[in-house]
Design an enzyme around this catalytic site. Structure first.
Site, PDB file in Angstrom:
ATOM      1  N   SER A 140       0.410   9.100   2.976  1.00 21.04           N
ATOM      2  CA  SER A 140      -1.021   9.329   3.237  1.00 21.04           C
ATOM      3  C   SER A 140      -1.128  10.649   3.974  1.00 21.04           C
ATOM      4  O   SER A 140      -0.217  11.026   4.730  1.00 21.04           O
ATOM      5  CB  SER A 140      -1.602   8.213   4.107  1.00 21.04           C
ATOM      6  OG  SER A 140      -2.900   8.582   4.583  1.00 21.04           O
ATOM      7  N   TYR A 153      -1.471   2.786  11.798  1.00 19.09           N
ATOM      8  CA  TYR A 153      -1.385   3.111  10.365  1.00 19.09           C
ATOM      9  C   TYR A 153      -0.854   4.532  10.174  1.00 19.09           C
ATOM     10  O   TYR A 153       0.058   4.768   9.367  1.00 19.09           O
ATOM     11  CB  TYR A 153      -2.768   2.969   9.713  1.00 19.09           C
ATOM     12  CG  TYR A 153      -2.795   3.412   8.268  1.00 19.09           C
ATOM     13  CD1 TYR A 153      -2.427   2.536   7.253  1.00 19.09           C
ATOM     14  CD2 TYR A 153      -3.179   4.707   7.909  1.00 19.09           C
ATOM     15  CE1 TYR A 153      -2.434   2.947   5.920  1.00 19.09           C
ATOM     16  CE2 TYR A 153      -3.192   5.120   6.588  1.00 19.09           C
ATOM     17  CZ  TYR A 153      -2.824   4.232   5.593  1.00 19.09           C
ATOM     18  OH  TYR A 153      -2.825   4.637   4.283  1.00 19.09           O
TER      19      TYR A 153
END
Ligand code: NAD
Length: 242
Positions: A140, A153
């Site tokens: 990501s 995250y």
């Protein structure tokens, strides 16, 4: 003599980005092994729609389940040429609200997003080496920008990007290891994430939301780049440039 189809295991392919990657690989001639956790009906339905595909429900965060996933994939298809380590979870927690992050979430997000790819890579290594295959990680842009749905995250995805480089070095020349780094992609995970959606459309250079097919196309392209290993490819419409 006909060449047997190459086999790709795509974790977290019962939904969103993983499902699009599975469809794109199937269209590119791959035999696809699908996986998910807790949404078996969707995974089985997608497997039924892609001739030759299989679906295995397994929790990638559990080493035994990851080994079973790889074993059942090889039992069903006879070989394994690629793993797309895509399974992941997220939750929106403002970065400055440290008390909103409970310990259970830290442990879960690291177990699924970071330890999961490790578990599957380790289990798949002998099969991938025999096939001179490859691993693609779904990272990501949260892994290299000071942003993302939550601090745990983003840290898990930073770990995924470094795991990519470390494994690329450790597993060459038999196995290539690369990562894609999506920005904002509209999936069941992110559909309600306002006002980020408006921000992306208003400011990212591409001026639109990403869709799972954008990521899937990048994965298929990256998988065909035979001299590329240890690379991280942003697929974000330029969002990480802001
Ligand atoms: P999604 O919720 O639509 O799909 C997640 C998939 O992971 C599902 O198939 C689910 O069954 C599977 N999964 C969850 N926990 C699992 C476990 N323990 N074991 C095996 N499978 C498990 O989400 P998505 O948006 O398609 O995200 C897919 C990946 O892309 C994730 O790694 C996510 O972090 C990453 N990503 C998404 C975006 C985005 O904007 N959607 C951006 C950057 C990165």
């Amino acid at each position: 003599m006909s060449v047997p189809p190459r086999v790709a295991l795509v974790t977290g392919s019962s939904s969103g980005i993983g499902a699009a990657i599975a469809r794109a690989l199937h269209a590119d001639g791959w035999r696809v092994a699908l996986n998910g956790h807790r949404d078996a009906d969707a995974g089985a339905a997608l497997a039924a729609a892609l001739p030759g595909a299989t679906y295995v429900d397994a929790d990638v965060s559990a080493p035994d389940d990851a080994r079973r996933l790889v074993r059942e994939t090889v039992d069903a298809h006879g070989r394994l040429d690629a793993v797309v380590n895509n399974a992941g979870i997220a939750r929106r927690i403002p970065h400055d609200d440290l008390d909103a992050v409970d310990d259970a979430f830290w442990d879960l997000v690291m177990a699924v997003n970071l330890k999961g790819p490790w578990n599957v890579a380790r289990a798949a290594r002998p099969h991938l080496a025999a096939a001179r295959g490859q691993i693609v990680m779904t990272g990501s842009i949260a892994g290299f920008t000071a942003a993302g749905s939550s601090i745990p995250y983003s840290v898990s995805k930073a770990g995924v990007l470094h795991l990519t480089r470390l494994l690329a070095r450790a597993l060459g020349p038999e196995i290539r290891v690369n990562a894609i780094a999506p920005g904002y992609i509209e999936t069941p995970l992110t559909r309600e994430w306002q006002p980020l959606r408006e921000h992306v459309v208003a400011h990212a250079p591409a001026r639109r939301l990403g869709v799972p097919e954008d990521v899937a196309g990048a994965v298929v392209g990256l998988m065909g780049m035979e001299y590329v290993t240890g690379a991280v490819l942003p697929v974000d419409g330029g969002l990480s440039l802001l």
